[in-house]
Write a protein that holds these residues in place. Structure first.
Motif, mmCIF file in Angstrom:
data_model
loop_
_atom_site.group_PDB
_atom_site.id
_atom_site.type_symbol
_atom_site.label_atom_id
_atom_site.label_comp_id
_atom_site.label_asym_id
_atom_site.label_seq_id
_atom_site.Cartn_x
_atom_site.Cartn_y
_atom_site.Cartn_z
ATOM 1 N N GLY A 277 0.788 -1.230 0.000
ATOM 2 C CA GLY A 277 0.000 0.000 0.000
ATOM 3 C C GLY A 277 0.818 1.276 0.000
ATOM 4 N N PRO A 278 1.770 1.444 0.936
ATOM 5 C CA PRO A 278 2.567 2.677 0.947
ATOM 6 C C PRO A 278 3.411 2.851 -0.308
ATOM 7 C CG PRO A 278 2.704 1.558 3.066
ATOM 8 C CD PRO A 278 2.030 0.604 2.123
ATOM 9 N N MET A 279 3.904 1.745 -0.870
ATOM 10 C CA MET A 279 4.787 1.838 -2.033
ATOM 11 C C MET A 279 4.008 2.078 -3.325
ATOM 12 S SD MET A 279 7.683 -1.091 -1.241
ATOM 13 C CE MET A 279 6.502 -2.424 -1.032
ATOM 14 N N LEU A 280 2.847 1.441 -3.463
ATOM 15 C CA LEU A 280 2.100 1.520 -4.720
ATOM 16 C C LEU A 280 1.058 2.631 -4.725
ATOM 17 C CD1 LEU A 280 1.515 -2.298 -5.439
ATOM 18 C CD2 LEU A 280 3.334 -0.802 -6.297
ATOM 19 N N TRP A 281 0.428 2.873 -3.589
ATOM 20 C CA TRP A 281 -0.692 3.814 -3.559
ATOM 21 C C TRP A 281 -0.503 4.961 -2.583
ATOM 22 C CZ3 TRP A 281 -2.310 -1.548 -2.431
ATOM 23 C CH2 TRP A 281 -2.483 -2.295 -3.603
ATOM 24 N N GLY A 282 0.700 5.089 -2.035
ATOM 25 C CA GLY A 282 0.984 6.211 -1.150
ATOM 26 C C GLY A 282 0.243 6.183 0.169
ATOM 27 N N TRP A 283 -0.054 5.011 0.677
ATOM 28 C CA TRP A 283 -0.773 4.913 1.942
ATOM 29 C C TRP A 283 0.031 5.517 3.085
ATOM 30 C CZ3 TRP A 283 -3.196 -0.679 2.408
ATOM 31 C CH2 TRP A 283 -4.223 -0.796 1.459
ATOM 32 N N GLY A 284 -0.691 6.065 4.043
ATOM 33 C CA GLY A 284 -0.087 6.563 5.270
ATOM 34 C C GLY A 284 -0.624 5.808 6.468
ATOM 35 N N PHE A 285 -0.509 6.404 7.647
ATOM 36 C CA PHE A 285 -0.938 5.729 8.863
ATOM 37 C C PHE A 285 -2.429 5.408 8.852
ATOM 38 C CE2 PHE A 285 2.613 8.530 10.456
ATOM 39 C CZ PHE A 285 3.542 7.504 10.530
ATOM 40 N N ALA A 286 -3.240 6.342 8.377
ATOM 41 C CA ALA A 286 -4.688 6.144 8.398
ATOM 42 C C ALA A 286 -5.101 4.955 7.542
ATOM 43 C CB ALA A 286 -5.398 7.413 7.916
ATOM 44 N N GLN A 287 -4.519 4.838 6.347
ATOM 45 C CA GLN A 287 -4.890 3.740 5.454
ATOM 46 C C GLN A 287 -4.440 2.390 6.003
ATOM 47 O OE1 GLN A 287 -3.507 6.597 4.456
ATOM 48 N NE2 GLN A 287 -5.134 7.499 3.205
ATOM 49 N N ILE A 288 -3.239 2.341 6.602
ATOM 50 C CA ILE A 288 -2.750 1.080 7.173
ATOM 51 C C ILE A 288 -3.626 0.673 8.360
ATOM 52 C CG2 ILE A 288 -0.818 -0.039 8.358
ATOM 53 C CD1 ILE A 288 1.045 1.786 6.726
ATOM 54 N N GLY A 289 -3.981 1.639 9.193
ATOM 55 C CA GLY A 289 -4.870 1.342 10.311
ATOM 56 C C GLY A 289 -6.215 0.837 9.849
ATOM 57 N N ALA A 290 -6.772 1.471 8.801
ATOM 58 C CA ALA A 290 -8.063 1.043 8.269
ATOM 59 C C ALA A 290 -7.981 -0.371 7.693
ATOM 60 C CB ALA A 290 -8.528 2.026 7.195
ATOM 61 N N LEU A 291 -6.870 -0.681 7.016
ATOM 62 C CA LEU A 291 -6.678 -2.024 6.459
ATOM 63 C C LEU A 291 -6.760 -3.078 7.562
ATOM 64 C CD1 LEU A 291 -5.698 -4.095 4.280
ATOM 65 C CD2 LEU A 291 -3.360 -3.484 4.974
ATOM 66 N N TRP A 292 -6.042 -2.853 8.662
ATOM 67 C CA TRP A 292 -6.037 -3.840 9.741
ATOM 68 C C TRP A 292 -7.375 -3.896 10.464
ATOM 69 C CZ3 TRP A 292 -3.037 -7.813 10.739
ATOM 70 C CH2 TRP A 292 -1.774 -7.862 10.153
ATOM 71 N N LEU A 293 -8.058 -2.774 10.574
ATOM 72 C CA LEU A 293 -9.382 -2.782 11.195
ATOM 73 C C LEU A 293 -10.337 -3.645 10.389
ATOM 74 C CD1 LEU A 293 -11.390 -1.814 13.303
ATOM 75 C CD2 LEU A 293 -11.735 0.262 11.943
#
Length: 471
Positions: A277-293
């Motif tokens: 996610g961070p490498m391909l789509w520029g995810w940050g903390f919010a997106q990573i947190g949402a993924l795990w949720l």
């Protein structure tokens, strides 16, 4: 922060370490007092490719702007609100991982590994170490403590000693945590504060991580092979009360249910997306947190848990790591006070004067040892990142290092010292479960620790020479 979840109590005879909140509060008060004593100064900021960097030649003193004592505590609220995205990411990552754990999937994975290896003791140990290493690279630290009785029982069944059993679970966990490419507690927090893309420089980071893990595997498995042939070299003996309750045969015979197989696939897919996610789509903390949720909720449903049970697991998990996660916001309040008092840049300027007189590579190694020393006083990975990186990132700009190299120096200096640091609470829980004294463990682990420090120094020299970036 992962290593700070166990409160700082009397962890070694004659040594009492204050709670990490107390240490950070002391730093906050000290920072507030310094705003009255240290001359205020600022660097001019310039924008380069959309990023704010300091102009190393622009430092100048300005009028004093001391921060009032009441505002020291206001800064705690500012630090907490400013850190909410990071804190939420960690909460949801750990809470969702606990849902997978409660489903029994991880324990069944351990049993499956042992069964597939068909009695080859080195293969079994290596496979289990790889399992713990991958989870450690994500930020698992205390989470592997429950596996120690199992790995000790396994080691004894294979003709090895108690130290081998402890090492199988603990050592790859600690080393992998030290430089985990996707460690949510250290690398994600430090890169975010330093202003570099989260999980950037992944190729180089993975390569260093693999070298560190190769040295670790060689050390542990070589010892296992030697102690199996010569019992006299064991510092711990071949009996342990905590291992007697574990039925190795039963663990190997347990089969994964269809739900647990699906959960295994889901967990692997989540980890993959966390990296991509961070490498391909520029995810940050919010997106990573949402993924795990999302992953945690889905895992609970697949496991057959009720909505009340899912909420209970996640709630208990968040409560368990509350103390550690709050360290991030508390630690950030220190930089808020230093910034509001206009002395953060003065500190950077003062540190840069001697560092500018030596090669950049030496400065990078110096940062590593500074972080190692700081780890004694702030036994919290994310807390230490929040205190140190606001200083180390601009300092890297001034002395000619990339910010990515500064992040690397922080993570290695903080992480590797967890293996021997007497203020690391989790260390004493691991060796306590194994009934091994700290002095016995220290003598056994010291050669590996020194080897890993040498690898870390060489890695920093390479990172400096190639200007590890993106910046």
């Amino acid at each position: 922060m992962g290593k700070s979840l166990i409160s700082s109590e009397k962890i070694n005879k004659g040594l009492r370490v204050p709670h990490v909140w107390t240490i950070i509060l002391f730093c906050l008060v000290l920072g507030g007092i310094m705003t009255y004593l240290v001359p205020a100064g600022v660097y001019e900021r310039v924008t380069v490719d959309g990023r704010q960097l300091i102009d190393p030649d622009s430092f100048h003193y300005v009028a004093q702007t001391p921060v009032a004592p009441f505002d020291w505590f206001v800064s705690i609220i500012d630090g907490l609100t400013g850190s909410m995205a990071i804190m939420s990411m960690i909460w949801f990552t750990i809470a969702s991982t606990d849902v997978y754990t409660e489903s029994g999937t991880l324990h069944k994975m351990v049993g499956w590994i042992m069964k597939v290896c068909r009695g080859n003791y080195l293969l079994i140990m290596g496979a289990l170490m790889a399992f713990f290493a991958v989870r450690g690279a994500m930020g698992a630290f205390e989470l592997h403590i429950p596996f120690v009785p199992i790995t000790i029982a396994l080691a004894l069944a294979c003709g090895c000693d108690v130290m081998t059993g402890l090492a199988i679970a603990m050592v790859p966990t600690f080393v992998a945590f030290a430089y985990g490419p996707i460690n949510v507690y250290t690398v994600a927090v430090a890169q975010g504060i330093a202003g570099v893309p989260v999980y950037s420089a992944m190729g180089f980071r993975v390569a260093v991580w693999l070298v560190l893990m190769a040295a670790t595997f060689w050390y542990v498995l070589r010892y296992a092979s030697r102690v199996r042939k010569d019992h006299s070299i064991s510092p711990t003996g071949f009996e342990n009360p905590s291992a007697a309750k574990i039925d190795i045969e039963a663990i190997q015979q347990e089969k994964m249910t269809g739900r647990q197989r699906l959960l295994t696939v889901m967990l692997i897919a989540t980890i993959g997306l966390q990296m991509a996610g961070p490498m391909l789509w520029g995810w940050g903390f919010a997106q990573i947190g949402a993924l795990w949720l999302i992953s945690g909720i889905a895992a609970g449903l697949v496991a057959g848990f009720t909505n009340e049970r899912i909420c209970e697991i996640m709630g208990n998990s968040c409560a368990g790591i509350f103390s550690g996660v709050i360290c991030i916001g508390l630690a950030r309040s220190v930089s808020v006070v230093l910034t509001n008092g206009n002395i953060l840049d003065t500190i950077v300027y003062g540190l840069s004067i001697p560092l500018q007189q030596i090669p950049a590579a030496v400065s990078a190694v110096g940062m590593l040892f500074i972080q190692a020393l700081l780890n004694f006083f702030i036994p919290s990975g994310s807390g230490q990142a929040t205190v140190a990186m606001p200083i180390m990132a601009p300092l890297a700009d001034v002395v000619g290092l990339t910010r990515q190299t500064a992040v690397m120096a922080f993570q290695l200096g903080d992480g590797l010292t967890n293996m021997i640091m007497p203020t690391t609470g989790a260390l004493f829980v691991y060796i306590g479960v194994a009934k091994i004294s700290y002095s016995t463990y220290f003598k056994w682990i010291l050669p590996l620790f020194l080897t890993l420090v040498c690898i870390a120094v060489v890695s920093l020299l390479i990172a400096t020479s190639i200007h590890l970036g993106p910046f």
